[in-house]
Enzyme design. Structure first.
Site, short mmCIF file in Angstrom:
data_model
loop_
_atom_site.label_atom_id
_atom_site.label_comp_id
_atom_site.label_asym_id
_atom_site.label_seq_id
_atom_site.Cartn_x
_atom_site.Cartn_y
_atom_site.Cartn_z
N GLU A 51 0.84 -1.60 0.19
CA GLU A 51 -0.13 -0.48 0.15
C GLU A 51 0.46 1.43 -0.61
O GLU A 51 2.20 1.08 0.71
CB GLU A 51 -1.20 0.06 1.06
N ARG A 123 -17.20 5.23 4.85
CA ARG A 123 -15.83 3.80 4.07
C ARG A 123 -14.72 3.89 5.14
O ARG A 123 -14.31 2.70 5.43
CB ARG A 123 -14.80 5.30 2.90
N ARG A 205 -18.42 16.57 -2.23
CA ARG A 205 -18.70 15.69 -0.43
C ARG A 205 -18.49 16.12 0.24
O ARG A 205 -17.72 16.97 0.24
CB ARG A 205 -18.24 14.14 -0.88
N ASP A 326 -10.80 -0.56 -9.46
CA ASP A 326 -11.46 0.29 -10.45
C ASP A 326 -10.27 -0.26 -11.23
O ASP A 326 -9.45 1.28 -12.09
CB ASP A 326 -11.36 1.73 -8.92
N ALA A 339 -17.80 0.24 -5.54
CA ALA A 339 -17.44 -0.69 -5.29
C ALA A 339 -17.75 -1.92 -4.72
O ALA A 339 -17.10 -2.78 -4.46
CB ALA A 339 -17.48 -0.08 -3.61
C1 LIG Z 1 -17.93 10.54 -5.64
C2 LIG Z 1 -17.24 8.31 -5.97
C3 LIG Z 1 -18.96 8.54 -4.41
C4 LIG Z 1 -18.95 7.09 -4.79
N1 LIG Z 1 -19.82 6.31 -4.35
C5 LIG Z 1 -19.75 4.48 -4.24
C6 LIG Z 1 -20.71 4.09 -3.71
O1 LIG Z 1 -21.98 5.11 -3.76
N2 LIG Z 1 -21.21 2.94 -3.65
C7 LIG Z 1 -20.35 2.08 -4.88
O2 LIG Z 1 -20.23 0.64 -5.08
N3 LIG Z 1 -18.88 2.77 -5.03
C8 LIG Z 1 -19.19 4.04 -5.05
N4 LIG Z 1 -17.83 5.06 -5.74
C9 LIG Z 1 -16.64 4.05 -6.66
C10 LIG Z 1 -15.92 3.50 -4.94
O3 LIG Z 1 -15.60 4.39 -4.31
C11 LIG Z 1 -15.01 2.16 -5.68
O4 LIG Z 1 -15.76 1.65 -7.04
C12 LIG Z 1 -13.92 1.75 -5.44
O5 LIG Z 1 -13.75 2.24 -3.99
C13 LIG Z 1 -12.69 1.11 -5.47
O6 LIG Z 1 -12.32 0.07 -4.39
P1 LIG Z 1 -11.05 -0.40 -5.15
O7 LIG Z 1 -10.47 -0.92 -3.83
O8 LIG Z 1 -10.57 -0.48 -6.25
O9 LIG Z 1 -10.13 1.46 -5.63
P2 LIG Z 1 -9.53 2.50 -4.31
O10 LIG Z 1 -10.31 2.34 -3.02
O11 LIG Z 1 -8.84 3.14 -5.10
O12 LIG Z 1 -8.18 1.81 -3.63
C14 LIG Z 1 -7.19 1.40 -4.01
C15 LIG Z 1 -6.04 1.96 -3.13
O13 LIG Z 1 -4.43 1.33 -3.34
C16 LIG Z 1 -4.39 2.25 -2.92
N5 LIG Z 1 -2.55 2.47 -3.86
C17 LIG Z 1 -2.66 3.47 -4.89
N6 LIG Z 1 -2.02 3.65 -5.99
C18 LIG Z 1 -0.78 2.79 -5.90
C19 LIG Z 1 -0.04 2.74 -5.64
N7 LIG Z 1 1.29 3.10 -7.23
N8 LIG Z 1 0.82 1.49 -5.00
C20 LIG Z 1 0.25 0.76 -3.69
N9 LIG Z 1 -0.76 1.19 -3.71
C21 LIG Z 1 -1.71 1.99 -4.64
C22 LIG Z 1 -4.41 3.52 -2.12
O14 LIG Z 1 -3.70 4.44 -1.66
C23 LIG Z 1 -6.27 2.97 -1.77
O15 LIG Z 1 -5.92 2.17 -0.93
C24 LIG Z 1 -17.16 6.40 -5.72
C25 LIG Z 1 -16.59 6.79 -6.24
C26 LIG Z 1 -17.04 9.10 -6.13
C27 LIG Z 1 -15.64 8.66 -6.72
#
Ligand SMILES: Cc1cc2nc3c(=O)[nH]c(=O)nc-3n(C[C@H](O)[C@H](O)[C@H](O)COP(=O)(O)OP(=O)(O)OC[C@H]3O[C@@H](n4cnc5c(N)ncnc54)[C@H](O)[C@@H]3O)c2cc1C
Length: 440
Positions: A51, A123, A205, A326, A339
């Site tokens: 991370e 979150r 937000r 994502d 999510a």
């Molecule tokens: C305004 C908004 C509202 C939303 N509302 C909803 C909702 O109500 N319901 C829903 O289902 N989804 C919602 N989403 C979408 C949801 O937030 C994401 O789909 C979800 O958080 C994706 O999770 P993830 O773990 O793939 O990515 P992330 O949550 O982005 O986690 C990525 C992790 O990787 C780490 N990281 C990044 N780059 C690196 C690197 N190079 N090396 C090591 N670590 C790294 C980051 O620090 C982070 O901890 C919303 C999004 C936005 C923008």
């Protein structure tokens, strides 16, 4: 890329407690990465999480989890633990739609079935709960480890970090979010760059106590159901979290005057900034009483430049590297599905990797099975999210009328919410058998 000669090279070949002959490196300790680690640990697989931040952390906002996400978490066997730790209860999903302007007339209540339960959750609480559930005897967390690239060697991929160190492993799961660096190792630098697109949308937000809204005269019931306040080029989403004591507010403003993809933010420009409350208020002066009060309560709004992967990726896998969440299918937030799709990825992939017939030698085939099942489904959610945003902003096929919104939004969550994850697993395993990777 050649290996830097000065780097500490911390390759390990330790096997898991159930005698697995591989271990997994997850880049990114967000929702997706942590759920994948929990799932893998349940099958005794050793995991390293890398991370970039100094600790696991999330923004101070809510996230809405739909019935499919709840089902996937249940499948993993951690739903009760999440609910207990996050101090939340499940509630019937659904959405009420209202106009944002004039007298804020009621438009429609999205119909739900008895099974449509969801969770509005803070979150940070959610991530904290996940971090507590992880089996720390099987998962090693490495913080301050920013991945800068991954070398896709056919035998063992190598992760390169900003601090000059490397990590060689059996497979890499890229769960590093919408700005993923792992993505380039899967689809190539050019496609990774081309697919990341600004949606001409910004989101403001904030969180506001329910009692504050009531005391300021908001007449709409803010806790009964999530709400979508629609308007021309703008909409507001609200839903309760923390046992209905706090309302999560997201205000979207989209510029429809330019085509998607025509505007790119300079690389140095941050995607999230603090803005003055006036910037937000001035854009909603002609809206109705309740939305204006809600917006006036956002005293320190954060402004997000909303990006998505557009065009969508056609594959999430290359050899021993797979993208999740994502990083694979960053989508617009308008169906609240990002999510949930990330959780589905993590649960399916951890089940496939945990299958008794999975071993180091057939990992590339197992990742391909994941790809075959997940790409069509997540792509459907990506496209649906884009369409829904247009509907809420009054640019749907049938326009900004009560009938138009209702007609266009009818059934929009069907495909996302109602899904059989067990069937995904059966299809993936069947394919692996047909291909000979799991025997006849
Ligand atoms: C305004 C908004 C509202 C939303 N509302 C909803 C909702 O109500 N319901 C829903 O289902 N989804 C919602 N989403 C979408 C949801 O937030 C994401 O789909 C979800 O958080 C994706 O999770 P993830 O773990 O793939 O990515 P992330 O949550 O982005 O986690 C990525 C992790 O990787 C780490 N990281 C990044 N780059 C690196 C690197 N190079 N090396 C090591 N670590 C790294 C980051 O620090 C982070 O901890 C919303 C999004 C936005 C923008």
């Amino acid at each position: 890329m050649s290996r830097p000669s000065t780097a500490a090279h911390d390759s390990t070949r330790q096997t898991g407690s159930l005698g697995r002959d591989f271990r997994v490196a997850i880049v990114g300790g967000g929702i997706c990465g942590l759920i994948a680690a929990i799932g893998l640990n349940k099958s005794g697989i050793l995991v390293d999480i890398f991370e970039s931040a100094p600790k696991y952390g999330e923004v101070g906002a809510g996230v809405g989890l739909g019935p499919n996400a709840i089902q996937a978490i249940k499948e993993l066997g951690i739903l009760d633990e999440i609910i207990a730790r996050a101090d939340q209860t499940l509630s019937r999903r659904g959405f009420n739609f209202k106009f944002g302007t004039g007298d804020c007339d009621f438009i429609w209540s999205y119909p739900t079935t008895d099974d449509d339960y969801g969770l509005g959750i803070h979150r940070a609480k959610f991530l904290e709960a996940l971090a507590e559930i992880i089996d720390t005897t099987l998962t090693t967390a490495h913080f301050n480890k920013r991945c800068v690239s991954v070398e896709n060697s056919s035998s063992r991929p190598i992760i390169y970090f900003a601090d000059g160190t490397t990590h060689e492993t059996d497979l890499v799961l890229g769960a590093d979010g919408i700005r993923s660096t792992v993505r380039a190792a899967v689809v190539g630098e050019k496609q990774a760059e081309d697919s990341l697109s600004f949606s001409n949308t910004v989101a403001y937000r904030g969180l506001v106590p329910t009692e504050t809204l009531r005391s300021l005269g908001v007449k709409t019931d803010m806790v009964a159901k999530p709400l979508c306040w629609v308007g021309d080029g703008k909409h507001i989403i609200t839903f309760p979290i923390k046992e209905n004591t706090v309302i999560n507010i997201v205000v979207f403003v989209k510029d429809f005057s330019i085509p998607i993809g025509s505007k790119r933010l300079p690389p140095s420009e941050p995607w999230v900034t603090r803005v003055s409350p006036d910037e937000l208020r001035s854009q909603f002066e002609n809206w109705g009483d309740d939305p204006r009060i809600i917006i006036s309560c956002l005293l320190e709004p954060s402004k997000w430049s909303i990006h998505s992967l557009n065009p969508e990726l056609k594959t999430y896998v290359n050899g021993r590297i797979a993208l999740m969440g994502d990083a694979a299918h960053g989508m617009l937030p308008h169906l609240g599905a990002g999510a949930g799709q990330a959780i589905e990825d993590a649960v399916l992939l951890s089940q496939l990797l945990g299958h008794p017939l999975t071993s180091s030698s057939n990992i590339p085939s197992v990742l391909l099975a994941y790809d075959r099942v997940r790409v069509p489904r997540a792509t459907m959610a990506q496209r649906g999210s884009q369409r829904s945003g247009d509907i809420y902003d009054g640019h749907g096929e049938s326009g900004l009328t009560q009938e138009g919104i209702r007609k266009d939004a009818e059934g929009q969550w069907d495909g996302v919410w109602h899904h059989d994850l067990g069937e995904d697993m059966r299809r993936a395993v069947e394919w692996l058998r047909e291909e000979g990777a799991f025997g006849e």
